[in-house]
Design an enzyme around this catalytic site. Structure first.
Site, mmCIF file in Angstrom:
data_model
loop_
_atom_site.group_PDB
_atom_site.id
_atom_site.type_symbol
_atom_site.label_atom_id
_atom_site.label_comp_id
_atom_site.label_asym_id
_atom_site.label_seq_id
_atom_site.Cartn_x
_atom_site.Cartn_y
_atom_site.Cartn_z
ATOM 1 C CG HIS A 170 -2.710 -9.241 5.821
ATOM 2 N ND1 HIS A 170 -3.751 -8.950 6.663
ATOM 3 C CD2 HIS A 170 -2.811 -10.559 5.531
ATOM 4 C CE1 HIS A 170 -4.440 -10.056 6.885
ATOM 5 N NE2 HIS A 170 -3.894 -11.040 6.212
ATOM 6 C CB THR A 171 -6.526 -9.147 2.610
ATOM 7 O OG1 THR A 171 -7.232 -7.955 2.978
ATOM 8 C CG2 THR A 171 -6.466 -10.100 3.775
ATOM 9 C CB VAL B 261 -0.733 -1.266 -0.689
ATOM 10 C CG1 VAL B 261 0.504 -0.794 0.051
ATOM 11 C CG2 VAL B 261 -1.059 -0.327 -1.839
ATOM 12 N N GLY B 262 -0.913 -3.906 0.864
ATOM 13 C CA GLY B 262 -0.488 -4.695 2.026
ATOM 14 C C GLY B 262 0.036 -6.063 1.616
ATOM 15 C CB SER C 199 -3.620 8.360 -2.432
ATOM 16 O OG SER C 199 -3.985 8.268 -3.783
ATOM 17 C CB SER C 200 -0.799 10.657 -6.632
ATOM 18 O OG SER C 200 -1.633 9.734 -7.286
ATOM 19 C CB CYS C 201 -6.275 10.684 -5.846
ATOM 20 S SG CYS C 201 -6.707 9.840 -4.345
ATOM 21 C CE1 TYR D 86 -9.334 6.470 -0.067
ATOM 22 C CE2 TYR D 86 -8.098 7.868 -1.563
ATOM 23 C CZ TYR D 86 -8.193 6.726 -0.800
ATOM 24 O OH TYR D 86 -7.141 5.849 -0.763
ATOM 25 C CE LYS E 174 -5.864 6.874 2.275
ATOM 26 N NZ LYS E 174 -5.013 6.017 3.060
ATOM 27 N N PRO F 57 1.821 7.268 -3.041
ATOM 28 C CG PRO F 57 1.295 5.107 -2.423
ATOM 29 C CD PRO F 57 1.117 6.530 -2.001
ATOM 30 C CG HIS G 139 -8.187 2.452 -8.480
ATOM 31 N ND1 HIS G 139 -7.857 1.655 -7.416
ATOM 32 C CD2 HIS G 139 -8.492 3.660 -7.950
ATOM 33 C CE1 HIS G 139 -7.940 2.352 -6.302
ATOM 34 N NE2 HIS G 139 -8.329 3.572 -6.595
ATOM 35 C CD1 TRP H 42 -17.251 4.135 -18.038
ATOM 36 C CD2 TRP H 42 -17.101 5.401 -16.182
ATOM 37 N NE1 TRP H 42 -18.292 3.803 -17.219
ATOM 38 C CE2 TRP H 42 -18.232 4.560 -16.081
ATOM 39 C CE3 TRP H 42 -16.806 6.282 -15.140
ATOM 40 C CZ2 TRP H 42 -19.072 4.583 -14.972
ATOM 41 C CZ3 TRP H 42 -17.636 6.299 -14.031
ATOM 42 C CH2 TRP H 42 -18.764 5.452 -13.953
#
Ligand SMILES: NC(=O)c1ccc[n+]([C@@H]2O[C@H](COP(=O)([O-])OP(=O)(O)OC[C@H]3O[C@@H](n4cnc5c(N)ncnc54)[C@H](OP(=O)(O)O)[C@@H]3O)[C@@H](O)[C@H]2O)c1
Length: 316
Positions: free
Chosen positions: A16-17, A20-21, A112-114, A141, A145, A168, A184, A207
């Site tokens: 929650h911090t 998204v949360g 995640s879309s990645c 990662y 996921k 997302p 990101h 970059w």
């Protein structure tokens, strides 16, 4: 709201911090949901199976929003792939196993879309999952996921629990990470341009080539999508959540320059990795459920920059 999500349903927002949360928590609170369960990673390390089981047993959530993860941009993923793999697998295993043991009726897992294959057809449909090789810069990662997505699907099949997953696109908004190591592309650029203005630098280096195309969704729109899914979706397949529109990173950089008021030169560094060439989601499935994004990129950037200016000490 459907029966699983009333104003008195105990809902655990894991993470929650985070970006998204915190957005989900804000939206749930605004809607008047009164029994929100939270814990920081210092209070509950989700990698700890026993502590996680004990926490869920004590609080007895009827809905779990699984938005806790070790998350980072290209640089962070490249520097610590073993940690990204191990931490995310452990967080998911303890949370999903504990929720399964307690038969938590509803769970939304954030993918995640990645995690889609690097070269899959655009726009990316949910069925593209596991159809080809991954983008090497975030392979560890992505594998973690994907294990979470398959975990959710497996619990649905084995136990009949109506758990679901969302995919997302790139997100941004308040409570994002702006530090050079973990950010990101969008928050990293916001900070770079901001610092260039502060230091009087005439050039900002970005970059990569600036050519890869990316889609960006404001996290408040994602939070609304998460509630739509919890209220209306119940199927094995994950659901893409995005705007359905993308732009080259070079155009994003120009928009951010305008947002921050930077008028100097933008220089691209092609020796740095570009990542996936294009990543645009097919959002037909979530659109069919009645959700659509409401925050345009320019307005979203302005709001995010405003938040960053007011919270620089916590955003770094
Ligand atoms: N950001 C994006 O662009 C994006 C895009 C697509 C999908 N997603 C997905 O959305 C989810 C959330 O991402 P985010 O961007 O909100 O991440 P974030 O801002 O980095 O937040 C991560 C959250 O996870 C918590 N956390 C991390 N390790 C933990 C641990 N060991 N025990 C307990 N809590 C832990 C953190 O808690 P503390 O602050 O207390 O440490 C924090 O609340 C992830 O699954 C990610 O894959 C994100």
């Amino acid at each position: 709201m459907r029966r699983a999500l009333t104003l008195t349903t105990p809902i655990y927002v894991a993470g929650h911090t985070g970006l998204v949360g915190s957005a989900c928590l804000r939206l749930l609170a605004r809607r008047g949901v009164s029994r929100l369960i939270t814990a920081t990673s210092a209070e509950l390390d989700l990698r700890d199976r026993d502590a996680t089981r004990e926490f869920l047993r004590r609080h007895n959530p009827q809905v779990v929003l699984a938005a806790a993860a070790r998350v980072g941009g290209i640089a962070a993923n490249a520097a610590a792939p073993a940690e990204f793999l191990s931490d995310n697998l452990r967080i998911q295993l303890s949370l999903l196993d504990a929720a399964r043991e307690l038969r938590v009726p509803r769970l939304l897992f954030l993918g995640s879309s990645c995690v889609y294959p690097r070269d899959c057809p655009q726009p990316i449909r949910e069925s593209a999952l596991l159809t080809g090789p991954l983008e090497p810069t975030n392979e560890a990662y992505a594998v973690a996921k994907i294990a979470g997505l398959v975990h959710v699907r497996s619990v649905r099949r084995e136990d009949g629990l109506p758990w679901i997953s969302a995919m997302p696109t790139n997100l941004y908004g308040p409570h994002d990470r702006f530090d050079a190591e973990r950010a990101h592309v969008l928050p990293a650029l916001l900070r770079k341009f901001h610092e260039a203005i502060r230091s009087g630098a005439g050039t900002v280096e970005v970059w990569g080539t600036g050519r890869p195309r990316r889609e960006f969704l404001h996290v408040d729109d994602l939070a609304a999508a998460c509630l739509t899914l919890l209220e209306r979706y119940d199927d094995d397949e994950p659901v893409n959540v995005g705007t359905g529109e993308d732009l080259p990173v070079a155009d994003l950089a120009k928009l951010i320059a305008a947002t921050t008021g930077f008028t100097g030169e933008i220089r691209f560094d092609p020796s740095r990795p570009d990542g996936t060439p294009r990543k645009l989601l097919d959002v037909g499935r979530i659109r069919a459920l009645g959700w659509r994004p409401e925050i345009g990129l320019e307005a979203g950037l302005a709001g995010t920059y405003d938040w960053y200016l007011r919270h620089q000490e916590v955003a770094v």
